[in-house]
Structures are given as C-alpha cells and as structure tokens.
Enzyme design. Structure first.
Site, short mmCIF file in Angstrom:
data_model
loop_
_atom_site.label_atom_id
_atom_site.label_comp_id
_atom_site.label_asym_id
_atom_site.label_seq_id
_atom_site.Cartn_x
_atom_site.Cartn_y
_atom_site.Cartn_z
N SER A 124 0.81 -1.22 0.00
CA SER A 124 0.00 0.00 0.00
C SER A 124 0.84 1.27 0.00
CB SER A 124 -0.87 -0.01 1.25
OG SER A 124 -1.49 1.23 1.45
N TYR A 148 -0.06 -0.16 9.92
CA TYR A 148 -0.40 -0.93 8.72
C TYR A 148 0.73 -0.83 7.70
CZ TYR A 148 -2.90 -1.99 4.33
OH TYR A 148 -3.28 -2.48 3.11
#
Lengths: 320, 320
Positions: A124, A148
């Site tokens: 990501s 994350y």
C-alpha cells in the site's frame, strides 16, 4: 493452472476471482483450479469447468495455509490484511495478520519447495511516510507513519528476501488508494474516499473527515484487478533486485473528486457530503504521499486510469 | 542511570561497556547499574561503584529478556545479532536472532510500559542494496540483497513503529563496516577488511577475498562507540519521523587500505596479504553502497573518522 487467493471474500478478492473466471487462463494456461481462503465463507461464483475449493480459516491460526499449500498452487494472491485504521487501533491484530500470517505463508511455501510459485502480495501507499520529496520514485525510502504501512513494509522485505534466496517467486504491488469501492464503509482510514462518492450517488449522506485540498493517489478497482492479473504474468527477473514497487495511480484532490461528482450527478449529490474533520483519519491519510514517478511499474506494463471522471463513470456504469 | 547491553560479550559490547565505565555518566546522570546479556558469560570489567549484573542467556528463548527488563533500564543497547555471512548461511537462525528477538525485546518493553527507555539498535550498511544511486542519502530505499540486511531493515521498521506509538523511545544507527576490529576473523562477510590489516601487523598471513578496487564505507571502533554513547543522548524528537539512519563513515578502497598499511608497517606487511577471490563474499560485500550524504546523522552531531591512516594508527596505538 491453479490459483490460490487469500482474503478471497474481500472486495478485491471477489473482483479478482470474477476476472480470472472470465479470462479462463493465466500465463497462457487454462485455469483449472481456484483455492479460496478467507475468515468467512467465500461467495463462490458460477465456475464452469474450474474446480473451486474454498476454506473458511483464521489465517493467524497455526497451519491455516496447509491445505491451500498442499495443493501446490502456481500463483498465490495474498490479499488478506487488517486495514490501516484497524491496524492502528489494534497493534497485536495487525502484527498477527499483516506480518505473522505473511511469514507463515512464506514458510509454508519454503517447506513445500514451492519455489516456482508466484506469490503476489498487495501492499500500500500507506507504507510511505515521513519527510518525503514532492515526487516519489522507486528509490524513495519507506518510512511509514502508521502500523499498517510498517507491517506491509516488513512483509515486502521478507517476500523480497525469500524471492532472492529462490524460495518463492514473489512480487509485491503497492496499491494506491482504491476508489470507488462498492459496498459499505470499512475500517480503512481511506474509506471516506469511496464513501463521499458512493453514498451520495445512492441518495445517502456521507461524511468527509478531511479538508477538500487533501490529495490522494488513486486507482480504480478495475485497474487494480488488471494489475493483479498482469502481476502474475510479468517476468520476475525483469522486476530487478527488489520485488516491490508502487503501481501507477493518478493524483486527485478531494475537491477534484467532488467536482467530478457534481458534473456526473449534480449539486444535490454534492450536498449530501457532510464535512466533519476527524484528526485521526487526517493524520493517517495525510501522511500518505500523492505524487509518484512509477518508472518500474510503467516499464513492466502496469497501467493507470486516465482521469477521475473516468473512474466515476466506470463506477456508475457498473451500478446499472 | 541503569544501562542494559545485549551482545555484551561481543567486540562492540565490550568496548562500549569500558567506555561507559570510564565516563561514569550518561545523559548527565551517574551510571549506577549495568545489566549485561550475552549467550556466553560476559567478561565483567572492574566496575568501581557500578552494580554490574550479567546474564548468560539465549536471546531466542522465551522470556530471555525478562530479568533485564524487570530491572527497568533507562537505556538499552541492543547489539546482539547474527552477522551477515552467518545469517545468509542459516535463514532460520538469522530470523530468530535478528528479527524475533528484537520483536520480543520490543514487546517486553511494551508490556512493562518502558516508554521512556531509549532503545538503541545497531543496524548496518548491509540493509542497503539493489540498484543504487552513486551517492545515497537519508531517503534512499532499503532494498537489501542479503538476509542479514533484510532482517535489520525489518527490525528498523518495528522499532520505528513502536517509537511512533510511544511504546518505546527507539533509535537505530546503521553502522558502516567497522575496521579495524581486534581479535580473530568472524563470520561477517566484511571480516576480511579487518583481517587484511590486523593479521599482517601481527606478522601473520591474511586472505583478501575481494578485488582491491572494491570500496567500503568504514568507521573505526572508537567512532562507533562514540556514536553509541551519543545515540543515548540525542533528543528523540529531533531525529524526525523515522528513527533509523546511516552513521557517517568514510569511503576507502581496499587498495587505499593496503597503501596505508604499507606506509605504517612497510611492504613486508603488505606481502602477507594473499589474494584469493571468493565470489560469495564478493557478492555480499559488493552489494553494499560506499558513498553517502549522512545529513541526518551530521545534523544530530555524530562524527566521522578523518581518514583511513588515522584509523590504522589508532589501532596500532591500542596494540602497544
């Protein structure tokens, strides 16, 4: 050709599976089997001649990947993840799903000698962060400012090292923010970016937690699925000495998105967006960069969307 | 001021401990206790008023850090590691020591609320690799091409994320190749760099496994220990949004080193170097970059050596 998908019940997983069944082949070979993993029962689509096997498992449990890996898939899409906001809220859960499960998957491949299996993980834009140059490129350091992103960056390093050692044929695609997602808002910090388009188009209210001059680096669901398919077919050697890179997105501001909504659905749609600043969301999403030179992805043939209006119209067409 | 050191029996650990005892204080506070951890019994030096507690433990064992952390150290130096060549030879061992033990240390701090404890880990130039620019800087991506570097890069990300979350006050110093180490050759791929100076000075033969035009980015043991001490004293906030950076080394070729040896100890010393190319060593060391702009470290007050002759002379003086 046997393809396995983790996170198969998720939005991307479901779309990827439909796309694979439509194509019927990958790497020039007929797709004969799909193995689908998720924590919930996967909605198995009409499969024609394809043998679809589905497992509802908790990927943080010991041996969760055993049955999938024993069937020796040629390609594994590792899409299962705890998303940004949830990983920030629960460090243990994020580490278990985003790091330990990836590692268990790598070890499972290693101990079955699946060295020719192409393992594709979705990473990501959230892996970037910190003091960034105005435009990033393939050599920009990953200094994630959210758990994350940190966990994805760690998994990237492990997948690269296992690939370099010839234990697996790995590839990591860093996804831009995906808009417009169908369905309901989720715990991703970027969830609003879909919500402020999708809900107004459905005649519902949506909350925008960020200032409208905030920019995002975005990619449509269609282009992301195209990239996942392409990722199975690119030559691993051609990727170069690091198996992770950013996919080509386009840069849009929230204001641009809102103006596109106005042009497609009118001011009454735009009026359904309520502006309620959320410092927590802002601090996560605001740390993600928005301008990239994606030379590696471009050279390997990955494609970007033309503009945001295109993305919005594609979403509209799918709804009808 | 209570300071803990893992890898305390190692070369850097031993030197750091001597330096701390000589200074007697850190961060303006009197050092009252040292907790030393290693897999072997640590050579405890004459300690004066300092309470020295030493543990021989395997840091990969569950609870290995418990006693050390229960004593709530103010500063932890995490120096224990499996070095480059050994980590390349044994993936499981490298992951256990270089990754899992670091994580256990972080979790141990987290569960004891040691959020003000400065945790300093030694990382390495080996974390860089791949297609690199000619001169690297603080924003150059880590694309390690060896498992040691990958494991260090993973630990950097975790230490940064735990620091960002306020669970620990972490700092990671990427060390240049340390020359000249005393003692015997070890399993580090860079071991030859000390060996080809040290052994000839001792009247012994040494093997040079790399071409003489190979460059290294080096730092003397004295400057590394200075940096470790300084690392305990720099303001964490001033480091910026990522807690890991490269220390300032100097760039030297193996040929430069050999010429310095000739000027200090004559041609008969140089003649004791046997040139035996080792492709495995070359491929590891050759992937490490040699030119850096270390702006972050410079701004924080970390110092480099003046030149290689200085390093060689300092080593000579210590021997006598």
């Amino acid at each position: 050709m046997h393809i396995a998908v983790t996170g198969a019940a998720g939005f991307l997983g479901q779309r990827l599976i439909r796309q694979l069944l439509e194509r019927g082949q990958l790497r020039g070979q007929t797709i004969s089997r799909l193995t689908l993993l998720d924590q919930v029962e996967v909605d198995v689509p009409d499969s024609g001649d394809v043998d679809i096997v589905s497992f509802a498992v908790d990927i943080t449990a010991p041996g969760a990947f055993n049955e999938m890996l024993d069937a020796r898939p040629d390609v594994i899409y590792h899409l299962a993840a705890v998303v940004s906001s949830a990983a920030e809220g629960d460090l243990d859960l994020g580490l278990a799903v985003n790091l330990d499960a990836t590692r268990a998957l790598l070890e499972g491949c290693r101990h079955r000698d699946l060295c020719a299996t192409r393992l594709i993980m979705a990473s990501s834009v959230a892996a970037y962060g910190g003091e960034l140059p105005e435009t990033l490129d393939d050599m920009t350091a990953l200094h994630p400012q959210n758990s994350y992103g940190a966990q994805k960056a760690v998994s990237e390093l492990l997948i690269n090292d296992y690939s370099r050692r010839g234990l697996i044929d790995g590839l990591v695609l860093r996804l831009p923010t995906i808009v417009i997602r169908p369905g309901r808002p989720n715990a991703a910090a970027s969830s609003f970016a879909s919500s402020i388009m999708r809900e107004p188009l459905n005649g519902e209210e949506a909350v925008c937690p960020v200032p409208t001059d905030l920019e995002l680096f975005v990619m449509s669901p269609g282009k992301v699925v195209e990239a996942l398919v392409h990722g199975a077919e690119v030559d691993g050697e051609a990727v170069g000495p690091f198996r992770a890179f950013m996919l080509p997105g386009i840069t849009v501001s929230v204001a641009d998105m809102i103006e596109a909504l106005r042009s497609v659905a009118g001011s009454e749609a735009v009026d359904r967006i309520r502006h309620e600043p959320d410092p927590r969301i802002q601090s996560i999403v605001g740390s993600w960069p928005t301008r990239f030179h994606t030379r590696r992805a471009d050279a390997l043939g990955f494609k970007r969307d033309r503009d945001f209006r295109d993305i919005l119209q594609a979403f509209q067409e799918e709804r009808h």
